[in-house]
Enzyme design. Structure first.
Site, PDB file in Angstrom:
ATOM      1  N   THR A  13     -13.355   4.242   8.800  1.00  0.00           N
ATOM      2  CA  THR A  13     -14.191   3.699   7.720  1.00  0.00           C
ATOM      3  C   THR A  13     -14.010   2.186   7.682  1.00  0.00           C
ATOM      4  O   THR A  13     -13.234   1.625   8.459  1.00  0.00           O
ATOM      5  CB  THR A  13     -13.752   4.259   6.348  1.00  0.00           C
ATOM      6  OG1 THR A  13     -12.436   3.750   6.069  1.00  0.00           O
ATOM      7  CG2 THR A  13     -13.718   5.773   6.315  1.00  0.00           C
ATOM      8  N   TYR A  32       0.837  -1.212   0.000  1.00  0.00           N
ATOM      9  CA  TYR A  32       0.000   0.000   0.000  1.00  0.00           C
ATOM     10  C   TYR A  32       0.870   1.259   0.000  1.00  0.00           C
ATOM     11  O   TYR A  32       0.630   2.198  -0.761  1.00  0.00           O
ATOM     12  CB  TYR A  32      -0.916  -0.043   1.232  1.00  0.00           C
ATOM     13  CG  TYR A  32      -1.854   1.124   1.392  1.00  0.00           C
ATOM     14  CD1 TYR A  32      -2.992   1.253   0.594  1.00  0.00           C
ATOM     15  CD2 TYR A  32      -1.632   2.097   2.369  1.00  0.00           C
ATOM     16  CE1 TYR A  32      -3.870   2.317   0.761  1.00  0.00           C
ATOM     17  CE2 TYR A  32      -2.510   3.157   2.551  1.00  0.00           C
ATOM     18  CZ  TYR A  32      -3.627   3.265   1.743  1.00  0.00           C
ATOM     19  OH  TYR A  32      -4.488   4.320   1.922  1.00  0.00           O
TER      20      TYR A  32
HETATM   21  N1  LIG Z   1      -9.492   5.104   6.006  1.00  0.00           N
HETATM   22  C1  LIG Z   1      -8.274   5.625   6.160  1.00  0.00           C
HETATM   23  O1  LIG Z   1      -7.703   5.600   7.273  1.00  0.00           O
HETATM   24  C2  LIG Z   1      -7.580   6.283   5.010  1.00  0.00           C
HETATM   25  C3  LIG Z   1      -6.474   7.119   5.285  1.00  0.00           C
HETATM   26  C4  LIG Z   1      -5.809   7.730   4.224  1.00  0.00           C
HETATM   27  C5  LIG Z   1      -6.229   7.527   2.933  1.00  0.00           C
HETATM   28  N2  LIG Z   1      -7.302   6.707   2.683  1.00  0.00           N
HETATM   29  C6  LIG Z   1      -7.708   6.535   1.300  1.00  0.00           C
HETATM   30  O2  LIG Z   1      -9.010   7.076   1.149  1.00  0.00           O
HETATM   31  C7  LIG Z   1      -9.680   6.406   0.076  1.00  0.00           C
HETATM   32  C8  LIG Z   1     -11.060   5.942   0.549  1.00  0.00           C
HETATM   33  O3  LIG Z   1     -10.879   5.035   1.617  1.00  0.00           O
HETATM   34  P1  LIG Z   1     -12.002   4.733   2.714  1.00  0.00           P
HETATM   35  O4  LIG Z   1     -11.342   4.824   4.027  1.00  0.00           O
HETATM   36  O5  LIG Z   1     -13.227   5.529   2.444  1.00  0.00           O
HETATM   37  O6  LIG Z   1     -12.230   3.179   2.409  1.00  0.00           O
HETATM   38  P2  LIG Z   1     -13.574   2.302   2.303  1.00  0.00           P
HETATM   39  O7  LIG Z   1     -14.569   2.735   3.328  1.00  0.00           O
HETATM   40  O8  LIG Z   1     -13.086   0.899   2.321  1.00  0.00           O
HETATM   41  O9  LIG Z   1     -14.150   2.678   0.861  1.00  0.00           O
HETATM   42  C9  LIG Z   1     -13.420   2.327  -0.289  1.00  0.00           C
HETATM   43  C10 LIG Z   1     -14.228   2.621  -1.527  1.00  0.00           C
HETATM   44  O10 LIG Z   1     -13.457   2.183  -2.662  1.00  0.00           O
HETATM   45  C11 LIG Z   1     -14.262   1.307  -3.442  1.00  0.00           C
HETATM   46  N3  LIG Z   1     -13.492   0.244  -4.081  1.00  0.00           N
HETATM   47  C12 LIG Z   1     -12.710  -0.697  -3.494  1.00  0.00           C
HETATM   48  N4  LIG Z   1     -12.221  -1.540  -4.405  1.00  0.00           N
HETATM   49  C13 LIG Z   1     -12.722  -1.135  -5.605  1.00  0.00           C
HETATM   50  C14 LIG Z   1     -12.587  -1.621  -6.944  1.00  0.00           C
HETATM   51  N5  LIG Z   1     -11.809  -2.682  -7.234  1.00  0.00           N
HETATM   52  N6  LIG Z   1     -13.234  -0.957  -7.927  1.00  0.00           N
HETATM   53  C15 LIG Z   1     -14.005   0.114  -7.655  1.00  0.00           C
HETATM   54  N7  LIG Z   1     -14.181   0.613  -6.414  1.00  0.00           N
HETATM   55  C16 LIG Z   1     -13.540  -0.006  -5.403  1.00  0.00           C
HETATM   56  C17 LIG Z   1     -15.228   0.685  -2.451  1.00  0.00           C
HETATM   57  O11 LIG Z   1     -16.334   0.192  -3.172  1.00  0.00           O
HETATM   58  P3  LIG Z   1     -17.139  -1.169  -2.762  1.00  0.00           P
HETATM   59  O12 LIG Z   1     -17.240  -1.143  -1.261  1.00  0.00           O
HETATM   60  O13 LIG Z   1     -18.439  -0.986  -3.460  1.00  0.00           O
HETATM   61  O14 LIG Z   1     -16.305  -2.292  -3.243  1.00  0.00           O
HETATM   62  C18 LIG Z   1     -15.557   1.863  -1.555  1.00  0.00           C
HETATM   63  O15 LIG Z   1     -16.546   2.662  -2.143  1.00  0.00           O
HETATM   64  C19 LIG Z   1      -8.751   5.282  -0.364  1.00  0.00           C
HETATM   65  O16 LIG Z   1      -8.033   5.683  -1.503  1.00  0.00           O
HETATM   66  C20 LIG Z   1      -7.818   5.105   0.815  1.00  0.00           C
HETATM   67  O17 LIG Z   1      -6.569   4.587   0.434  1.00  0.00           O
HETATM   68  C21 LIG Z   1      -7.994   6.097   3.682  1.00  0.00           C
END
Ligand SMILES: NC(=O)c1ccc[n+]([C@@H]2O[C@H](COP(=O)([O-])OP(=O)(O)OC[C@H]3O[C@@H](n4cnc5c(N)ncnc54)[C@H](OP(=O)(O)O)[C@@H]3O)[C@@H](O)[C@H]2O)c1
Length: 227
Positions: free
Chosen positions: A182, A147
């Protein structure tokens, strides 16, 4: 003209909060994610168009951008938010498939979507591409190599994109959140940032005055000290 936005990863976490915030602020939006049921629920709630698809195959990005553009008429804001981390695993246990899957979603898909957006927005000399990266680029941690590598590559790409897009009048923002509560992790982390707080901060970048661009924004929950 009202700006319209394409949001990836809108079926959960940060993307869903962003969809709700942008909708409430009056932006026409197009939402996408893999989970068809969750997508339909959010489409019903916000009365907005969307498409369920897996962004991992290379042909998905142009297909999605084309569908969103046709439906909305124009895309002014692209939010590259979809991303995942399978788990924290030591390199000894990482498979080639793990690396390929992370590359396809966390790096190639936002690059291809940004390419589509730059062709489209650059021709109009206006638009905004927002890449959700991660504060993980600011530190190193064990068992986090796949990652971290993909997000660092996305960070480098974001820097190049800032320069190319500037030449054709398109804004680019790289977003570097710390931990957010999340479904990204198996266990809830209520002490982390709420996705609504992340959406509020991103909306502020989108709402910057015409003569200003936020190139990078890093924010963390108060409990984090990994910097
Ligand atoms: N949570 C954290 O601590 C954190 C911190 C820094 C950065 N981020 C970044 O923020 C972004 C959003 O993360 P989040 O925390 O909101 O995660 P999340 O709640 O797991 O949501 C991830 C989203 O990405 C979609 N997704 C996953 N695999 C996919 C695929 N193969 N094709 C299309 N869509 C896909 C999921 O769709 P489905 O559920 O419908 O599959 C969901 O809508 C990511 O880029 C993550 O790396 C997160």
């Amino acid at each position: 003209m009202t700006r319209s936005a394409l949001i990836t990863g809108a079926t959960g976490g940060i993307g869903q909060a962003l969809a709700r915030h942008l909708h409430a602020a009056g932006f026409p939006i197009f939402i996408t994610g893999r989970n068809e049921k969750k997508l339909l629920e959010l489409r019903d709630e916000l009365r907005c168009p969307g498409l369920a698809l897996d962004l991992s195959p290379s042909e998905a990005a142009p297909r999605l951008y084309g569908a969103a553009r046709e439906t909305l008429g124009h895309i002014d804001i692209l939010i590259n938010n979809a991303g995942f981390n399978k788990a924290k695993i030591p390199l000894s246990d990482v498979t080639a498939e793990d690396i390929d899957a992370s590359y396809a979603l966390n790096l190639r898909a936002p690059m291809l979507l940004a390419r589509e957006a730059l062709r489209d927005m650059g021709a109009r000399r206006s638009g905004h591409i927002v890449n959700i990266i991660s504060s993980v680029v600011h530190f190193r941690a064990e068992n986090f190599s796949v990652y971290t590598t993909m997000k660092n590559a996305l960070h480098a790409f974001n820097g190049c994109l800032i320069k190319e897009a500037r030449l054709v009048g398109v804004k680019v923002t790289g977003v570097y959140p710390g931990g957010v509560n999340t479904a990204f992790r198996a266990q809830p982390r209520p002490e982390y940032l709420q996705p609504e707080s992340v959406a509020t901060l991103i909306l502020n970048c989108i709402a910057a005055p015409d003569d200003a661009v936020v190139h990078e924004i890093t924010f963390r929950p108060m409990v984090e000290n990994n910097f």
